[in-house]
Design an enzyme around this catalytic site. Structure first.
Site, mmCIF file in Angstrom:
data_model
loop_
_atom_site.group_PDB
_atom_site.id
_atom_site.type_symbol
_atom_site.label_atom_id
_atom_site.label_comp_id
_atom_site.label_asym_id
_atom_site.label_seq_id
_atom_site.Cartn_x
_atom_site.Cartn_y
_atom_site.Cartn_z
ATOM 1 N N CYS A 122 0.656 -1.198 0.137
ATOM 2 C CA CYS A 122 -0.045 0.004 -0.096
ATOM 3 C C CYS A 122 0.839 1.378 -0.026
ATOM 4 C CB CYS A 122 -0.949 0.038 1.315
ATOM 5 S SG CYS A 122 -2.117 -1.272 1.164
ATOM 6 N N HIS A 255 -3.210 7.287 2.106
ATOM 7 C CA HIS A 255 -3.833 5.982 1.746
ATOM 8 C C HIS A 255 -5.040 5.727 2.163
ATOM 9 C CE1 HIS A 255 -4.072 1.929 0.958
ATOM 10 N NE2 HIS A 255 -3.754 1.240 2.059
ATOM 11 N N ASN A 285 -10.362 -0.134 -0.005
ATOM 12 C CA ASN A 285 -8.775 0.020 -0.093
ATOM 13 C C ASN A 285 -8.179 -0.750 -1.261
ATOM 14 O OD1 ASN A 285 -6.120 -0.265 0.224
ATOM 15 N ND2 ASN A 285 -6.088 -1.091 2.566
#
Length: 328
Positions: A122, A255, A285
């Site tokens: 990520c 993020h 996500n």
């Protein structure tokens, strides 16, 4: 003359298939697994996500996002001399050939530039932007296409409601170029392999077969605790490097993992929540794609404007984390 790197184009792409929490709850109920829109949204802030079709690979999503970014930058693919793709879901098992090379082929470029993948889960997009910045400032490359692309729906265990409800698919891209005006003001990267077991796909290739699990595994509480502790610190490190303070940040683009982590980071930086770009509610996500997806949305809807200072930061498996401070 000092050479800087600057973001001159953004782009993004989401697969057509949109899956709401209610849709996912119904899918899981058929397997005897109980969840609900309230359970998912209250813990993560997620209301929906997008899933790629079976025939769509990360490179396909990446190509769509790249074309949008190139169009905004006023460039063609042959103007690009380096393609960097951040992805934890590459087109090929074993990660070769690289997804970046597949993207290069699909965009129609032959021998004009280089292409490479970056793997930091990520944090991948932040790592990729930092890499591109270093190449441009060193004079090695002039125009770099940076992409985050993921098809996380392929690695989700849909019998584990603690993880399968959190992730989605998508791609985001930027074009970076050399400039005599400051663009990327600071970057800061970190990793701590002692925490490599809290977010992983704990499988390996042995004798042509997968040994262990090929599904994503996440120790949610451990990831949450670590993310909260490092994101504020790395943002301040980037600000210090640039000689700036948090009140000079126009926009925070974190993020998009969990709204509670995002809100906590903004508050610790002293930023009002209306200065934070939020897409996790509609995208879930999307790992390395989440920051460029959110960035492109905010650029195209007019919130992020030329001259704005934007803090982008991510945290992911490895354990990795980092921040990029950019003047648009």
């Amino acid at each position: 003359m000092t050479l800087y790197s600057k973001i001159i184009g953004t782009g993004s792409y989401l697969p057509e298939k949109r899956v709401t929490n209610a849709d996912l709850a119904a899918q899981l109920a058929a397997k005897g697994i109980e969840t609900s829109d309230e359970w998912i949204s209250s813990r993560s802030g997620i209301s929906a996500r997008h899933y790629a079709e079976p025939e769509q690979a990360s490179s396909d999503l990446a190509v769509h996002a790249a074309r949008h970014a190139l169009e905004m930058a006023g460039m063609g693919i042959d103007d690009i001399d380096l393609i960097i793709v951040a992805s934890s879901t590459p087109d090929f098992f074993g990660s070769f050939p690289s997804t970046a090379c597949i993207v290069q082929r699909k965009l129609g470029q032959t021998t004009n530039g280089a292409a490479v993948d970056v793997q930091a889960v990520c944090s991948g997009f932040v790592y990729a932007v930092s890499t591109a910045d270093a190449f441009i400032r060193a004079g090695v490359h002039k125009n770099v296409l940076v992409i985050g692309a993921e098809v996380f729906s392929r690695i989700l265990n849909f019998e584990d409601r603690t993880t399968c409800v959190l992730f989605g698919d998508g791609a985001g891209a930027i074009v970076m170029t050399g400039s005599d005006e400051p663009g990327i003001l600071a970057t800061k990267l970190h990793a701590d392999g002692r925490h490599s077991d809290i977010l992983s796909i704990p499988g390996s290739l042995a004798g042509g077969a997968v040994a262990g699990s090929s599904y994503l595994y996440m120790d949610g509480p451990a990831v949450f605790k670590l993310a909260v502790s490092v994101l504020e610190k790395v943002a301040h490190e980037a600000l210090e490097h640039a000689g700036m303070t948090s009140d000079q940040i126009d926009w925070l683009v974190p993020h998009q993992a969990n709204i509670r982590i995002m809100n906590g980071t903004a508050k610790k930086l002293g930023l009002p929540l209306d200065k934070m770009i939020v897409t996790v509610d509609q995208h879930g996500n999307t790992s390395a794609a989440s920051i460029p997806l959110a960035l492109d949305q905010a650029v195209r809807d007019g919130r992020i404007k030329k001259g704005h200072n934007v803090m982008m930061e991510g945290v992911g498996g490895g354990f990795t984390w980092g921040a990029v401070l950019a003047r648009m």
